[in-house]
Design a protein around this motif. Sequence first.
Motif, PDB file in Angstrom:
ATOM      1  N   ILE A 352      -5.534  -2.053  -6.202  1.00 37.83           N
ATOM      2  CA  ILE A 352      -4.754  -3.235  -6.576  1.00 37.83           C
ATOM      3  C   ILE A 352      -4.471  -4.041  -5.311  1.00 37.83           C
ATOM      4  O   ILE A 352      -3.953  -3.500  -4.330  1.00 37.83           O
ATOM      5  N   LEU A 353      -4.862  -5.327  -5.338  1.00 40.07           N
ATOM      6  CA  LEU A 353      -4.559  -6.205  -4.216  1.00 40.07           C
ATOM      7  C   LEU A 353      -3.397  -7.103  -4.614  1.00 40.07           C
ATOM      8  O   LEU A 353      -3.521  -7.946  -5.503  1.00 40.07           O
ATOM      9  N   SER A 354      -2.287  -6.928  -3.950  1.00 40.67           N
ATOM     10  CA  SER A 354      -1.101  -7.720  -4.256  1.00 40.67           C
ATOM     11  C   SER A 354      -1.038  -8.905  -3.307  1.00 40.67           C
ATOM     12  O   SER A 354      -0.997  -8.739  -2.093  1.00 40.67           O
ATOM     13  N   MET A 355      -1.062 -10.115  -3.878  1.00 39.68           N
ATOM     14  CA  MET A 355      -1.010 -11.305  -3.029  1.00 39.68           C
ATOM     15  C   MET A 355       0.252 -12.110  -3.278  1.00 39.68           C
ATOM     16  O   MET A 355       0.327 -13.283  -2.928  1.00 39.68           O
ATOM     17  N   VAL A 356       1.253 -11.442  -3.902  1.00 36.63           N
ATOM     18  CA  VAL A 356       2.532 -12.122  -4.122  1.00 36.63           C
ATOM     19  C   VAL A 356       3.593 -11.484  -3.225  1.00 36.63           C
ATOM     20  O   VAL A 356       3.365 -10.434  -2.633  1.00 36.63           O
ATOM     21  N   ASP A 357       4.733 -12.178  -3.115  1.00 40.62           N
ATOM     22  CA  ASP A 357       5.766 -11.688  -2.206  1.00 40.62           C
ATOM     23  C   ASP A 357       6.313 -10.336  -2.633  1.00 40.62           C
ATOM     24  O   ASP A 357       6.562  -9.464  -1.818  1.00 40.62           O
ATOM     25  N   ASP A 358       6.503 -10.202  -3.929  1.00 46.99           N
ATOM     26  CA  ASP A 358       7.145  -8.990  -4.426  1.00 46.99           C
ATOM     27  C   ASP A 358       6.085  -7.964  -4.823  1.00 46.99           C
ATOM     28  O   ASP A 358       5.352  -8.135  -5.785  1.00 46.99           O
ATOM     29  N   ASP A 359       6.027  -6.858  -4.050  1.00 48.69           N
ATOM     30  CA  ASP A 359       5.020  -5.824  -4.307  1.00 48.69           C
ATOM     31  C   ASP A 359       5.306  -5.032  -5.584  1.00 48.69           C
ATOM     32  O   ASP A 359       4.467  -4.238  -6.015  1.00 48.69           O
ATOM     33  N   LYS A 360       6.473  -5.233  -6.181  1.00 54.12           N
ATOM     34  CA  LYS A 360       6.843  -4.407  -7.333  1.00 54.12           C
ATOM     35  C   LYS A 360       5.856  -4.533  -8.497  1.00 54.12           C
ATOM     36  O   LYS A 360       5.606  -3.583  -9.212  1.00 54.12           O
ATOM     37  N   TYR A 361       5.275  -5.748  -8.660  1.00 56.25           N
ATOM     38  CA  TYR A 361       4.285  -5.937  -9.729  1.00 56.25           C
ATOM     39  C   TYR A 361       3.118  -4.964  -9.550  1.00 56.25           C
ATOM     40  O   TYR A 361       2.673  -4.317 -10.498  1.00 56.25           O
ATOM     41  N   ALA A 362       2.668  -4.898  -8.303  1.00 60.41           N
ATOM     42  CA  ALA A 362       1.540  -4.013  -8.006  1.00 60.41           C
ATOM     43  C   ALA A 362       1.938  -2.550  -8.175  1.00 60.41           C
ATOM     44  O   ALA A 362       1.206  -1.751  -8.775  1.00 60.41           O
ATOM     45  N   LEU A 395     -15.960   2.178   0.134  1.00 63.83           N
ATOM     46  CA  LEU A 395     -15.655   3.408  -0.601  1.00 63.83           C
ATOM     47  C   LEU A 395     -16.174   3.370  -2.040  1.00 63.83           C
ATOM     48  O   LEU A 395     -15.875   4.271  -2.831  1.00 63.83           O
ATOM     49  N   ASN A 396     -16.987   2.373  -2.364  1.00 63.14           N
ATOM     50  CA  ASN A 396     -17.560   2.283  -3.729  1.00 63.14           C
ATOM     51  C   ASN A 396     -16.504   2.350  -4.823  1.00 63.14           C
ATOM     52  O   ASN A 396     -16.737   2.972  -5.869  1.00 63.14           O
ATOM     53  N   ILE A 397     -15.362   1.775  -4.600  1.00 66.21           N
ATOM     54  CA  ILE A 397     -14.303   1.846  -5.618  1.00 66.21           C
ATOM     55  C   ILE A 397     -14.692   0.934  -6.779  1.00 66.21           C
ATOM     56  O   ILE A 397     -14.981  -0.253  -6.573  1.00 66.21           O
ATOM     57  N   PRO A 398     -14.741   1.462  -8.006  1.00 67.23           N
ATOM     58  CA  PRO A 398     -15.354   0.707  -9.108  1.00 67.23           C
ATOM     59  C   PRO A 398     -14.578  -0.527  -9.564  1.00 67.23           C
ATOM     60  O   PRO A 398     -15.200  -1.477 -10.031  1.00 67.23           O
ATOM     61  N   PHE A 399     -13.243  -0.527  -9.442  1.00 64.73           N
ATOM     62  CA  PHE A 399     -12.473  -1.672  -9.956  1.00 64.73           C
ATOM     63  C   PHE A 399     -11.452  -2.171  -8.934  1.00 64.73           C
ATOM     64  O   PHE A 399     -10.804  -1.375  -8.262  1.00 64.73           O
ATOM     65  N   VAL A 400     -11.351  -3.510  -8.847  1.00 59.48           N
ATOM     66  CA  VAL A 400     -10.307  -4.120  -8.027  1.00 59.48           C
ATOM     67  C   VAL A 400      -9.477  -5.013  -8.937  1.00 59.48           C
ATOM     68  O   VAL A 400     -10.025  -5.779  -9.738  1.00 59.48           O
ATOM     69  N   ILE A 401      -8.175  -4.879  -8.846  1.00 61.27           N
ATOM     70  CA  ILE A 401      -7.275  -5.719  -9.656  1.00 61.27           C
ATOM     71  C   ILE A 401      -6.493  -6.637  -8.724  1.00 61.27           C
ATOM     72  O   ILE A 401      -5.871  -6.179  -7.767  1.00 61.27           O
ATOM     73  N   PHE A 402      -6.575  -7.956  -8.977  1.00 65.33           N
ATOM     74  CA  PHE A 402      -5.865  -8.931  -8.149  1.00 65.33           C
ATOM     75  C   PHE A 402      -4.566  -9.342  -8.826  1.00 65.33           C
ATOM     76  O   PHE A 402      -4.526  -9.589 -10.032  1.00 65.33           O
TER      77      PHE A 402
END
Lengths: 436, 436
Positions: A352-362, A395-402
């Motif tokens: 999970i790539l968190s690009m917002v201020d609040d990391d809680k969502y991630a 690392l061949n990680i199959p899914f990335v969530i933005f």
Amino acid sequence: MTTINTKVLPGFMELKPNEQIAFNKMLDEIRNVYELFGFRPVETPILERAEVVLAKSGGDTEKQIYTFSKGDTNMAMRFDLTVPLARYVAEYENTLVFPFKRYAIGRVYRGERPQAGRFREFYQCDIDVLDKDSLDLSYDAEIPAVIASLFRRLGFENFTIRINNRKVLNGIFEEYSLKDKSQDILRIIDKIEKLPKDVIVEELEDLGLDDKQIEDIQNIAELNKLDQEELVKKLRNIQKNSSILKEGIDELEIVVKKIKDLGVGEKNFAIDLTVARGLDYYTGTVYETRLNDYPEIGSVCSGGRYDDLASYYTKNKYPGVGISIGLTRLFDQLYSRGLINTDIQTPTKVVILSMVDDDKYAYSLAEYLRENNIETEVFSKEDSIKKQLKYADRLNIPFVIFIGEEEVENNNYSVKDMKKGEQVKIKMEEIIKYIS
Amino acid sequence: MTTINTKVLPGFMELKPNEQIAFNKMLDEIRNVYELFGFRPVETPILERAEVVLAKSGGDTEKQIYTFSKGDTNMAMRFDLTVPLARYVAEYENTLVFPFKRYAIGRVYRGERPQAGRFREFYQCDIDVLDKDSLDLSYDAEIPAVIASLFRRLGFENFTIRINNRKVLNGIFEEYSLKDKSQDILRIIDKIEKLPKDVIVEELEDLGLDDKQIEDIQNIAELNKLDQEELVKKLRNIQKNSSILKEGIDELEIVVKKIKDLGVGEKNFAIDLTVARGLDYYTGTVYETRLNDYPEIGSVCSGGRYDDLASYYTKNKYPGVGISIGLTRLFDQLYSRGLINTDIQTPTKVVILSMVDDDKYAYSLAEYLRENNIETEVFSKEDSIKKQLKYADRLNIPFVIFIGEEEVENNNYSVKDMKKGEQVKIKMEEIIKYIS
């Protein structure tokens, strides 16, 4: 600066994480199959009293054992899992439930001269069944059923479990009046497939066998070419006076029938009268297993029956039957042939790539995914996006969530399938399904 | 006859199969949680070059290490999993993907004087995150999130992860002009909860501290009683000249905020300024974990951050943060308090009793059940029914399936639920559902 050698010692295997993942997968599958057949786990220490480990061993084995003293105690590192099993059964014989079906998976130590394919530290994966006083022959048949199930689950179809019975061999020697040389002949028979015919003949001549006797021994190997019923019939013809031979043939016939009943396909097992197994404690059924596409690997899973396993440690009699897989060597051999898939670099399925201020969502998404048994990592926006994507890629990680401002606003997530290159915007509840 | 001692060596744990099953369940859960957070598996040999193991150790640790020679090689058994990790990272630094999140689960060896609760061979279950040159503080916060998730899955709710920062402690010493005695004071602070106040005062006096300084040190422990915001405020009041103290407070504040963001409940973690951790390589965040219902067990999971983990083996700098669970000791402590369920005696869920001539009915049912991941054993009619039922009973096997002539004729099976005492006649396809 430092001059410390950071390489592992010669003869020790050390894997990269992706190799370790592949290795652990095999280990897990072995354990899984052993448990499916009802074997109970036992783990013994790697260090034993030296007297325990040295009780039976001798000759070459003894030279290979790592022994040392600390204080007054002479200790030894175990060189197999069978000796500790014998001690274990003797120690707990009054509380164990018999028949005692146990599996053990662990590392053992042999200070052999290091050479390709030989390890000083290696995994053995053992099953054994022991009972008090006498042990039903059906367990001799169950062992190959476990092996067949296991190798199929490991992805092999073309393997052969070769079965023999020590009493048959010893009985034949008795019929041929070769009983006093049986140990030496067994050792030569064990090599009959690996060495040229003239070397075998020479070795038998060196033992003082006459031409007729040498021919008889070589004929034993010829019998293998017959189908099983014919072979048993031939053996019964050879049998005249030796009661041990009669017993051996009877046992072999029962075991072979039961193996068939157990559903082991005929292409996966065979009677092989040249299987003798070096260890002199085997007294009945013996096994070897070959991968037919890779005969040069030799046996990948061997074992047999012993009439009295724990005789060095208790007065009670515990016959047993079992086999051992030398997994470190097997893995090494398969790996060097390109037969091990090491594409998986990490357990992680989702980053999970968190690009917002609040990391809680991630973090709350990560928790949700982990609760659903999906391995998940979170990168906070303090790291650069570039570094994060490189990590996921390497690392061949199959899914990335933005997670960006827009995603937070609309209460959804951008999920990228790294293999397909496809990206979707979905709700949290849909992620599990999309990923699986 | 034999006089060989079959007991395990003092300080070595050996379990009965039912205990081993309970132990393995914990081990599996730990591994599972470590993987859910994306840690990659690494396994290093138990034997290392002596120079590797002895590079850093000294004093008490060195005396405890098992070392011996074989041929020209001086070898040592690993005494922890951190030293091998440092060597591993140095050896493979060019191929590893950083940040390198690795877990390791394995046995380590310390020749301590055996005493209750101390083991010479014991499992460590470690996670560490390493990065090159610098490591993001978010990993300092992730570690407690892993621990919290793990202990909850192990069935604990009432635990506290205590967090501190070495820089805070060292910074306070700087402010109080006690820097030259910091190592000694750290050692005393580590014991501040365990020893009576007058013993602590005496030890601080022995170090040459004056009354004011002794009061200051004791006040550090008092700060723990404040809530987290108040505590940080107090620390900022103490901070005047020490830049290391400022850095420590900043780090502690960030890490604590992130731990909250990660969803670790406030009842499961606390700032504790008396947590120092003996090992002198910790340089930042440090952790201890207590089970609050069993404070006398002490810390069950400890660790921290080190600025430069692999300095003995490579010129490159690898900061890291990690923790270790001493599972053998934890299991032993929980077991002795009756907190480990050891009712499961075998993986087996089903025993099939075949009472017909042809065992194939039983064997094919067993295969079907195993394909559906149900652990199954088959007893053939050669054994007495009485012996078979006794086996199923002693091993607490939950289901027994009977196959008699009638069942074969009607193509069904008699399934007995051993706990409920209930018996039903059902078709093969219905068995999975009935059992699950």
